[in-house]
Design a protein around this motif. Structure first.
Motif, PDB file in Angstrom:
ATOM      1  N   PRO A  55      18.081  44.855   3.146  1.00  0.00           N
ATOM      2  CA  PRO A  55      18.379  43.553   3.547  1.00  0.00           C
ATOM      3  C   PRO A  55      19.918  43.163   3.510  1.00  0.00           C
ATOM      4  N   ASP A  56      20.610  43.888   2.592  1.00  0.00           N
ATOM      5  CA  ASP A  56      22.048  43.786   2.199  1.00  0.00           C
ATOM      6  C   ASP A  56      22.811  44.730   3.298  1.00  0.00           C
ATOM      7  N   TRP A  57      22.300  45.322   4.009  1.00  0.00           N
ATOM      8  CA  TRP A  57      22.840  46.184   4.997  1.00  0.00           C
ATOM      9  C   TRP A  57      23.078  45.439   6.338  1.00  0.00           C
ATOM     10  N   ILE A  58      22.459  44.250   6.279  1.00  0.00           N
ATOM     11  CA  ILE A  58      22.212  43.558   7.658  1.00  0.00           C
ATOM     12  C   ILE A  58      23.125  42.345   7.568  1.00  0.00           C
ATOM     13  N   LYS A  59      24.058  42.643   8.705  1.00  0.00           N
ATOM     14  CA  LYS A  59      25.135  41.464   8.871  1.00  0.00           C
ATOM     15  C   LYS A  59      24.274  39.819   9.147  1.00  0.00           C
ATOM     16  N   PRO A  60      24.517  38.768   8.270  1.00  0.00           N
ATOM     17  CA  PRO A  60      23.768  37.577   8.472  1.00  0.00           C
ATOM     18  C   PRO A  60      23.791  37.361   9.922  1.00  0.00           C
ATOM     19  N   GLY A  61      22.524  37.126  10.480  1.00  0.00           N
ATOM     20  CA  GLY A  61      22.347  36.687  11.748  1.00  0.00           C
ATOM     21  C   GLY A  61      22.115  37.621  12.758  1.00  0.00           C
ATOM     22  N   ALA A  62      22.347  38.937  12.419  1.00  0.00           N
ATOM     23  CA  ALA A  62      22.078  39.829  13.395  1.00  0.00           C
ATOM     24  C   ALA A  62      20.499  39.986  13.783  1.00  0.00           C
ATOM     25  N   ALA A  63      20.355  40.403  14.976  1.00  0.00           N
ATOM     26  CA  ALA A  63      19.029  40.891  15.558  1.00  0.00           C
ATOM     27  C   ALA A  63      18.523  42.146  15.284  1.00  0.00           C
ATOM     28  N   VAL A  64      17.318  42.163  14.635  1.00  0.00           N
ATOM     29  CA  VAL A  64      16.816  43.466  14.143  1.00  0.00           C
ATOM     30  C   VAL A  64      15.497  43.707  14.928  1.00  0.00           C
ATOM     31  N   ILE A  65      15.656  45.009  15.337  1.00  0.00           N
ATOM     32  CA  ILE A  65      14.187  45.333  16.291  1.00  0.00           C
ATOM     33  C   ILE A  65      14.021  46.436  15.561  1.00  0.00           C
ATOM     34  N   ASP A  66      12.812  46.531  15.022  1.00  0.00           N
ATOM     35  CA  ASP A  66      12.081  47.207  14.056  1.00  0.00           C
ATOM     36  C   ASP A  66      11.122  48.287  14.796  1.00  0.00           C
ATOM     37  N   VAL A  67      11.547  49.276  15.167  1.00  0.00           N
ATOM     38  CA  VAL A  67      10.426  50.240  16.030  1.00  0.00           C
ATOM     39  C   VAL A  67       9.531  50.935  14.910  1.00  0.00           C
ATOM     40  N   GLY A  68      10.005  51.172  13.810  1.00  0.00           N
ATOM     41  CA  GLY A  68       9.194  51.843  12.833  1.00  0.00           C
ATOM     42  C   GLY A  68       7.887  51.464  12.606  1.00  0.00           C
ATOM     43  N   THR A  69       7.059  52.555  12.491  1.00  0.00           N
ATOM     44  CA  THR A  69       5.444  52.155  12.249  1.00  0.00           C
ATOM     45  C   THR A  69       4.966  53.440  11.324  1.00  0.00           C
ATOM     46  N   ASN A  70       5.067  52.677  10.016  1.00  0.00           N
ATOM     47  CA  ASN A  70       4.738  53.563   8.834  1.00  0.00           C
ATOM     48  C   ASN A  70       3.633  52.990   7.935  1.00  0.00           C
ATOM     49  N   ARG A  71       2.949  53.987   7.670  1.00  0.00           N
ATOM     50  CA  ARG A  71       1.460  53.584   6.875  1.00  0.00           C
ATOM     51  C   ARG A  71       2.021  53.892   5.475  1.00  0.00           C
ATOM     52  N   VAL A  72       1.998  52.814   4.667  1.00  0.00           N
ATOM     53  CA  VAL A  72       2.333  53.024   3.216  1.00  0.00           C
ATOM     54  C   VAL A  72       0.840  52.897   2.451  1.00  0.00           C
ATOM     55  N   THR A  73       0.689  54.122   1.613  1.00  0.00           N
ATOM     56  CA  THR A  73      -0.445  54.162   0.598  1.00  0.00           C
ATOM     57  C   THR A  73      -0.161  54.039  -0.488  1.00  0.00           C
ATOM     58  N   ASP A  74       1.064  54.282  -0.978  1.00  0.00           N
ATOM     59  CA  ASP A  74       1.542  54.333  -2.548  1.00  0.00           C
ATOM     60  C   ASP A  74       1.707  52.881  -3.102  1.00  0.00           C
ATOM     61  N   PRO A  75       1.094  52.552  -4.271  1.00  0.00           N
ATOM     62  CA  PRO A  75       1.111  51.237  -4.870  1.00  0.00           C
ATOM     63  C   PRO A  75       2.574  50.964  -5.171  1.00  0.00           C
ATOM     64  N   ALA A  76       3.303  51.641  -5.799  1.00  0.00           N
ATOM     65  CA  ALA A  76       4.714  51.529  -6.008  1.00  0.00           C
ATOM     66  C   ALA A  76       5.693  51.092  -5.111  1.00  0.00           C
ATOM     67  N   GLU A  77       5.395  51.877  -3.929  1.00  0.00           N
ATOM     68  CA  GLU A  77       5.931  51.829  -2.591  1.00  0.00           C
ATOM     69  C   GLU A  77       5.550  50.279  -2.206  1.00  0.00           C
ATOM     70  N   ALA A  78       4.548  50.008  -2.010  1.00  0.00           N
ATOM     71  CA  ALA A  78       3.856  48.634  -1.736  1.00  0.00           C
ATOM     72  C   ALA A  78       4.520  47.497  -2.593  1.00  0.00           C
ATOM     73  N   ALA A  79       4.540  47.669  -3.901  1.00  0.00           N
ATOM     74  CA  ALA A  79       5.300  46.483  -4.904  1.00  0.00           C
ATOM     75  C   ALA A  79       6.938  46.602  -4.547  1.00  0.00           C
ATOM     76  N   ARG A  80       7.548  47.807  -4.194  1.00  0.00           N
ATOM     77  CA  ARG A  80       8.812  47.485  -3.752  1.00  0.00           C
ATOM     78  C   ARG A  80       9.070  46.733  -2.358  1.00  0.00           C
ATOM     79  N   LEU A  81       8.155  46.919  -1.446  1.00  0.00           N
ATOM     80  CA  LEU A  81       8.561  46.430   0.020  1.00  0.00           C
ATOM     81  C   LEU A  81       7.956  44.966  -0.199  1.00  0.00           C
ATOM     82  N   PHE A  82       6.624  44.549  -0.964  1.00  0.00           N
ATOM     83  CA  PHE A  82       6.023  43.374  -0.931  1.00  0.00           C
ATOM     84  C   PHE A  82       6.384  42.533  -2.119  1.00  0.00           C
ATOM     85  N   ARG A  83       7.299  42.734  -2.867  1.00  0.00           N
ATOM     86  CA  ARG A  83       7.599  41.950  -4.144  1.00  0.00           C
ATOM     87  C   ARG A  83       7.508  40.555  -4.000  1.00  0.00           C
TER      88      ARG A  83
END
Ligand code: NAP
Length: 318
Positions: free
Chosen positions: A217-245
């Motif tokens: 999040p802190d790489w993004i200039k406040p107010g910028a438009a973000v188009i997220d093409v990435g489609t990644n399936r996460v199965t690791d609980p630690a990774e899910a905890a990092r992303l969805f905290r």
């Protein structure tokens, strides 16, 4: 601050409504656009993709055909399938579902498709036309990203746009489309130095790397438009905890299902970006939408109005 959500499903519905009208007019004029899908073997993911593409054809009133060579198909037979479709005047779009089995040279097969029917926009002739801003068929995912930007009235002209990823099917055509729309474009890849600093200068960020939640999040200039093409399936609980905290509902769903679909941009970017495509529900629905749009466009270019090809430019056309 919470970003405006750029809803891909809503734009799909708008474009589908426009396409339905256009298909009705073309069909009344004796031109029913048609898509032929070539599905080799029995890969379940490919079967699912092709099924949704054919369902979209049915919804829009397009003709569709499915050709299913066996997984053991050889190169010559594959080329013969493509040649038959090239010759068939009722076929406007040819879709070769990837991946192809290892004995088949994918590049040769894709190059055998008539560029006028290349609705995936993968043929070198169409890529060349895109480079020079001439009429042609443009790859579906990047042209879908452009539709998202335009239909949400995000200013592209003069913007600093950063494209993360340089693949032939997403990053490169995306950068060209943004450049033709008068953005100042920077293309990043795995060897780019100090990625966060480059991203911080962007008014528009298109992330297509295939790295779950990589863009912080802190790489993004406040107010910028973000188009997220990435489609990644996460199965690791630690990774899910990092992303969805801070997203207890998403974490709960992850726990129940054992996996979750996430983009290349960390979900917390919703608090820095000005506008953002969700994953799922952002860019994803646009790919099939633009495949349908390309099929109708191919029918128009090839059969209905020869003058169209002389007057349209890839820079402005969908
Ligand atoms: P790809 O062919 O694997 O290309 C990935 C690109 O990302 C490469 O150019 C790579 O750089 C770059 N990259 C990888 N790690 C990086 C890093 N740490 N920093 C900067 N750049 C990095 O992938 P793709 O086919 O373009 O797809 C990208 C993502 O979009 C995937 O998640 C894919 O599933 C998704 N996608 C979604 C749709 C849709 O319909 N929503 C359609 C197509 C693709 P190098 O060139 O240096 O290796």
């Amino acid at each position: 601050m919470t970003a405006r959500i750029l809803d891909g499903l809503k734009i799909r519905d708008q474009i589908f409504a426009e396409l339905k009208d256009e298909v009705r007019l073309l069909t009344a004029a004796g031109v029913r656009p048609g898509l032929a899908a070539v599905l080799v073997g029995d890969n379940p993911a490919s079967q699912l993709y092709v099924k949704s593409k054919i369902a979209a054809c049915e919804e829009l009133g397009l003709a569709s055909a499915l050709i299913t060579p066996p997984a053991t198909v050889n190169m010559l037979d594959m080329l013969a399938v493509v040649e038959d479709l090239n010759r068939d005047n009722n076929v406007d779009g040819i879709l070769v579902q990837l991946p192809l089995p290892p004995q088949v040279d994918t590049k040769r097969v894709l190059e055998a498709v008539d560029p006028a029917k290349d609705v995936d926009g993968f043929h070198p002739v169409n890529l060349g036309r895109l480079v020079s801003g001439r009429p042609g068929l443009v790859a579906c995912t990047p042209s879908g990203c452009m539709e998202i930007l335009r239909r949400n009235e995000i200013r592209i002209e003069g913007a600093n746009a950063v494209v993360l990823g340089r693949s032939d099917i997403v990053g490169k055509p995306m950068a060209l489309l943004l450049m033709h729309a008068n953005a100042t474009v920077t293309i990043c890849h795995s060897k780019t130095r100090d990625l966060p600093e480059v991203v911080r200068r962007a008014d528009i960020i298109v992330a297509a790397m295939g790295k779950a939640g990589y863009v912080e999040p802190d790489w993004i200039k406040p107010g910028a438009a973000v188009i997220d093409v990435g489609t990644n399936r996460v199965t690791d609980p630690a990774e899910a905890a990092r992303l969805f905290r801070n997203f207890p509902e998403r974490l709960e769903k992850f726990r129940a299902k054992g996996s979750a679909l996430v983009g290349d941009v960390h979900p917390h970017a919703i608090h820095t970006a000005g506008a953002l495509t969700p994953v799922p529900g952002g860019v994803g629905p646009m790919t099939i939408t633009m495949l349908m749009s390309n099929t109708v466009k191919a029918a128009r270019l090839r059969r209905a109005s020869p003058r169209f090809s002389a007057t349209q430019s890839t820079a402005g056309a969908r």
